[in-house]
Design an enzyme around this catalytic site. Structure first.
Site, PDB file in Angstrom:
ATOM      1  N   GLU B  44      12.393 -33.652 -36.802  1.00 19.16           N
ATOM      2  CA  GLU B  44      13.315 -35.162 -36.823  1.00 19.16           C
ATOM      3  C   GLU B  44      12.529 -35.839 -35.882  1.00 19.16           C
ATOM      4  O   GLU B  44      12.000 -35.398 -34.832  1.00 19.16           O
ATOM      5  CB  GLU B  44      14.506 -34.567 -35.980  1.00 19.16           C
ATOM      6  CG  GLU B  44      15.424 -35.633 -35.801  1.00 19.16           C
ATOM      7  CD  GLU B  44      16.747 -35.127 -35.275  1.00 19.16           C
ATOM      8  OE1 GLU B  44      17.033 -34.033 -34.949  1.00 19.16           O
ATOM      9  OE2 GLU B  44      17.823 -35.821 -35.103  1.00 19.16           O
ATOM     10  N   LYS B 116      19.713 -39.885 -41.459  1.00 16.99           N
ATOM     11  CA  LYS B 116      20.896 -38.915 -41.000  1.00 16.99           C
ATOM     12  C   LYS B 116      22.333 -39.334 -41.256  1.00 16.99           C
ATOM     13  O   LYS B 116      22.631 -40.232 -40.656  1.00 16.99           O
ATOM     14  CB  LYS B 116      20.406 -38.431 -39.377  1.00 16.99           C
ATOM     15  CG  LYS B 116      20.855 -37.236 -38.941  1.00 16.99           C
ATOM     16  CD  LYS B 116      20.647 -37.172 -37.417  1.00 16.99           C
ATOM     17  CE  LYS B 116      20.847 -36.037 -36.810  1.00 16.99           C
ATOM     18  NZ  LYS B 116      20.533 -35.672 -35.392  1.00 16.99           N
ATOM     19  N   CYS B 152      18.731 -32.318 -39.154  1.00 16.78           N
ATOM     20  CA  CYS B 152      19.476 -31.382 -37.825  1.00 16.78           C
ATOM     21  C   CYS B 152      20.905 -31.232 -38.075  1.00 16.78           C
ATOM     22  O   CYS B 152      21.738 -30.440 -38.702  1.00 16.78           O
ATOM     23  CB  CYS B 152      19.024 -32.023 -36.505  1.00 16.78           C
ATOM     24  SG  CYS B 152      19.181 -31.279 -34.962  1.00 16.78           S
ATOM     25  N   GLY B 318       7.312 -26.683  -1.483  1.00 17.01           N
ATOM     26  CA  GLY B 318       7.327 -25.972  -0.246  1.00 17.01           C
ATOM     27  C   GLY B 318       7.704 -24.532  -0.499  1.00 17.01           C
ATOM     28  O   GLY B 318       8.563 -24.234  -1.497  1.00 17.01           O
ATOM     29  N   ASN B 395      20.065 -30.811   8.732  1.00 14.31           N
ATOM     30  CA  ASN B 395      19.542 -31.358   7.721  1.00 14.31           C
ATOM     31  C   ASN B 395      18.163 -32.089   7.951  1.00 14.31           C
ATOM     32  O   ASN B 395      17.434 -32.343   7.172  1.00 14.31           O
ATOM     33  CB  ASN B 395      20.712 -32.499   7.511  1.00 14.31           C
ATOM     34  CG  ASN B 395      21.840 -32.008   6.777  1.00 14.31           C
ATOM     35  OD1 ASN B 395      21.933 -30.891   5.926  1.00 14.31           O
ATOM     36  ND2 ASN B 395      22.840 -32.835   6.185  1.00 14.31           N
TER      37      ASN B 395
END
Lengths: 574, 574
Positions: B44, B116, B152, B318, B395
């Protein structure tokens, strides 16, 4: 046959607050009954707020909405509105799925239900994601008036329930709306209502939600138009309001017809309602307001409701001395009062003297809280630790400011406001996790050229009211600069903002191609450069705070572009 | 009558890259022709990539897609595929609006087009926002086989084009798909294809896109099922692949019928194609793979394509020594190779010794680049400048790490990866502008309990292959902690992750109410606390990076909740 008094209750519902919204509805219905109205009309989904987004898919929420509606009917009856017809929007759900419904309440019970037929699925709307369309008309006859109910999008397209009601026979259409503000929309709305009223040959009472919900500001502006287009009444914008209008009976009432192809008809006739001794209500028409006034009100409403409905009591923002932060501060003061606004000047070694004095002047003219937190020490810590230069050093300045604001927010509970405008956000002139930090971005949908216009308008308003203009002349007049390196000016890498905004409006708001924009008289190189910048900045916009939509295409739910996107200038025609 | 050789080309298109996608299609079509296929089927919208989101609304993009399709037909003809039937998805546009279309290309031209019909508008799909539905069947007869084309969602609902094709008379249905991966979906797909093949009484060739696009990873897994459910061939998941299948002719071909209620029929008969000398192709069926393997592949594919399609060559993240960053690093190594991955240890005074040694061990076992940047100096600069304590101090640690990663990204061009998992993101255990920093968040849709399972699975895989397990045992076994204050553990304020994830799955993935979850045997206080945390963290999720969807309801386009939302535990039943 007497006129029918119809009250349009333009209220500010809160998404998800079923008890609060029902209490609000009961209180305005009560006022309408005291004003002698036989019919009170509330906005679309007033019981649940709008839009509820994926809450609409949750069966437990739909059940609660239906239950709240039934309890509301009882409450209305007990509080003396039992002989007033109350029409109110809510969320329903049946075997076909969720429904965007309107209920007719009378005598302590739900008399009739109408399910929205036309489900908008474009721009900010996703209603086909949520709702099954209705195909049943609801007609309630009271004191000789047959009332038909429609919801918002139902009147925006030809066909649909309006001609069906006309075929079935009605005397007045009640239209419940949750139609968000955008520039110029109120004229469009009026012409749509006018067209449908003419087609149906009956007046339309159009009631709209008011207030802010995330990206949307609902402007109200409820109105009643006669079949011939005569304005019978209009509520002001951006304020809760009860608009009462006396609708005259039809000269030649049509006949009833229960066989309308494609529709079933749910018809109810109520016992005659007592008309209390009243004179005709005077026609109330709110005067039209200039564009800047409406935009400013949308920004104030969007910010105020985001702050209050999310439980904040104060906001913090960085004051650079520039026009953007000055306008955001002024909007915040109008929305929340100066005592709720905390401005922070965060000078660096590149900050000019006038940026500090302009920030200081703004704080004095508006009376907001003001503090200065130089960023040199924190910037130096990063530069030393990581040996930064160039773009990395520029960005760390913006980020140290963002971190400073967030730390103050964590300590004092302020909501941080991002101060970027639409032009900057479009071309990516914004540092992610830097000046983009915030829970809300009040002017993110305001093009830079309009930021200046708003500043001038707001200052003029102050002069007319005999107040101190909030925005320093220096902030308005100086050339814009991010001040992240010596002598930096926005125009170093961007065209003048009037040219930039004209290109951006065509590309972003109206999906024009590069060829179309060039054909409109703009320099090809400039257009291609701008378009390339817009496409490349999509990832920044995805993480940007939400803010109030005011244009025809706002970044956010309104404009949904892939981040991964090779459709770029250079590879092919955009 | 001979068998028909059908090739299913499972390719990795890139959104917006029309020339690149067409070149890819031409190259795979050429391979298919060399393999002796008479028909090649692409996914598709293979020409444009999927989903193109609001690009679908831009007329210039639709024009370019149609033009690219026409040029593709010519290219195919010139490159020797002119006598192969090529069926490919693209974006069309006519007076009714944009169309999600499939074209049948033959002999250098567009022979037929199918639009479709069923347009999914739920979860991650917004197709009614973009496309007008089709109502015309496309039937192409080649070598005695009548080929019908569907797209689909057309096969996901009963009714629609499948029974219409059966009524019109076809021998094989070609189904073009862009069906994104989620856990367990491949079995559902197969049972859907099986049902429709049985209903239509003909085989279905189902080809699916492969590759990553923003939040979605397409898994391929293309397959061909006979009318009786026999598996005639299946492609592997998460790899480009050409699946060739010989489809046997029907024993008793039906008759043609051009009058199908609600549909028009576009019928073409091609001259007989030469069948080159070939033997029957062996049946190729990719073996099923375990859940962890597929999830891991989805994560690898989603990350790899986000990085490459957005022009990055390296990533930075990290490394805390914890399980989340270890799994993200291992995914990144599998996606990009160890030389493209830069791990940064950013210890604070609260970091344990094992967090440093586990990070170090991970770097050694995977061979990624590794550096240590302590955050003490930058944290202290903020704490001193702003006199921070408590939450603000916690924080600022996370934020100094985020700023460090962004500065390294600015200096070296790495894409920063956020390492948060779905459980944390759900309950808001994430610091906005801190650990939430990044351009992509590979495991944002992976619940914590699955993060452990993936780590164990990946290490076992390494053992089976005779390689060093990438994830340190210490990272898997130790109790999770954010290490933002002394002796902090996740379980201080959350239930065990297996309980948490069981509650979250019910609330987030399946929209269950608190009452339903309590009725399933969970503690009411725990459930209410979790639900409250989920609702309150919506604003953080709005600014979180995008990441690959693997569950049935991912945060992002898949689950759209209002930020301003008073529908909370305590005010009413949720």
């Amino acid at each position: 046959m007497q006129a029918l008094r119809v009250a349009l209750a333009q209220i500010n519902s809160t998404v998800g607050d079923l008890p609060g919204n029902c209490a609000l509805i009961a209180s305005w219905a009560s006022r309408a009954a005291q004003e002698g109205a036989q019919v009170v009309l509330f906005p679309e989904m007033a019981v649940t707020g709008y839009p509820v987004e994926d809450l609409a898919l949750r069966p437990s929420f739909a059940r609660a909405s239906k239950q709240a509606l039934e309890e509301l009917a009882i409450t209305l009856d007990r509080s003396g509105c039992g002989d007033t017809v109350v029409v109110v929007g809510y969320l329903d759900r049946d075997q076909a799925g969720s429904r965007n419904s309107a209920a007719v309440l009378f005598g302590g019970a739900v008399l009739s239900r109408y399910d929205k037929h036309a489900l908008p699925t474009y721009r900010v709307f996703d209603e086909l994601r949520y709702f099954a369309p209705g195909s049943r008309l609801s007609i309630t006859e009271v004191n000789g008036f047959r009332l038909g109910v429609v919801v918002c999008e139902d009147i925006w397209q030809p066909g649909g329930p309006v001609p069906a009601y006309a075929a079935a026979g009605v005397d007045l259409l009640l239209c419940l709306n949750a139609s968000p503000y955008e520039r110029g929309k109120s004229a469009v709305r009026r012409s749509i209502v006018e067209r449908r009223a003419a087609e149906a040959g009956v007046p339309i009472a159009y009631t709209n939600l008011v207030g802010g919900q995330d990206e949307l500001a609902f402007d109200g502006g409820s109105l009643v138009l006669a079949a011939d287009g005569t304005l019978l009444g209009r509520a002001p914008e951006f304020a809760e309001h009860l608009l009462c209008v006396d609708v005259a009976p039809r000269q030649a009432p049509g006949s009833n017809q229960d066989h309308v192809p494609g529709w079933s008809v749910d018809r109810h006739t109520l016992p005659d309602l007592i008309v209390r001794g009243w004179d005709r209500t005077p026609v109330s028409v709110a005067p039209p307001r200039p564009d800047e006034d409406l935009v400013w009100s949308a920004l104030v409403t969007g910010l105020r409701d985001y702050v209050h409905k999310n439980g904040f009591t104060s906001v913090a923002l960085g004051l650079s001395g520039g026009i953007d932060s000055a306008v955001v501060a002024a909007v915040a003061v109008d929305a929340l009062g100066s005592d709720a606004v905390h401005g922070v000047s965060m000078p660096s070694k590149y900050s000019s003297d006038h940026s500090r004095t302009d920030a200081d002047e703004l704080a004095r003219s508006t009376g907001i809280h003001f503090r200065t937190e130089p960023i040199a020490a924190t910037v130096d810590a990063f530069v030393d630790q990581l040996t930064l230069e160039g773009l990395a050093e520029e960005n760390i300045q913006a980020r140290c400011r963002g971190m400073t604001l967030m730390a103050l927010s964590n300590s004092a509970g302020h909501l941080v406001l991002a101060t970027g405008n639409k032009s900057e956000l479009a071309v990516g002139y914004s540092t992610i996790y830097g000046d983009a930090v915030g829970g809300f971005a009040p002017i993110k949908d305001v093009p830079k050229s309009m930021v200046w216009a708003l500043a001038r308008w707001r200052n003029n308003e102050a002069v007319h009211r005999g107040e101190v203009p909030p925005i320093p002349a220096g902030s308005i007049d100086k050339p814009p600069s991010a001040e992240l390196r010596p002598d930096q000016l926005d125009t170093d890498s961007l065209p003048d903002y009037d040219v930039l905004d004209a290109i951006l409006s065509r590309y972003v708001d109206f999906d024009r191609s590069v060829e179309d924009i060039v054909a409109a008289g703009f320099d090809r190189g400039t257009v291609e450069d701008i378009v390339r910048k817009v496409d490349a900045a999509e990832y920044k916009r995805r993480q940007y705070p939400i803010g109030t939509k005011i244009t025809s295409r706002a970044f956010g739910r309104d404009r949904r572009m892939p981040v991964t996107n090779h459709w770029r200038v250079g590879t092919a025609q955009v």
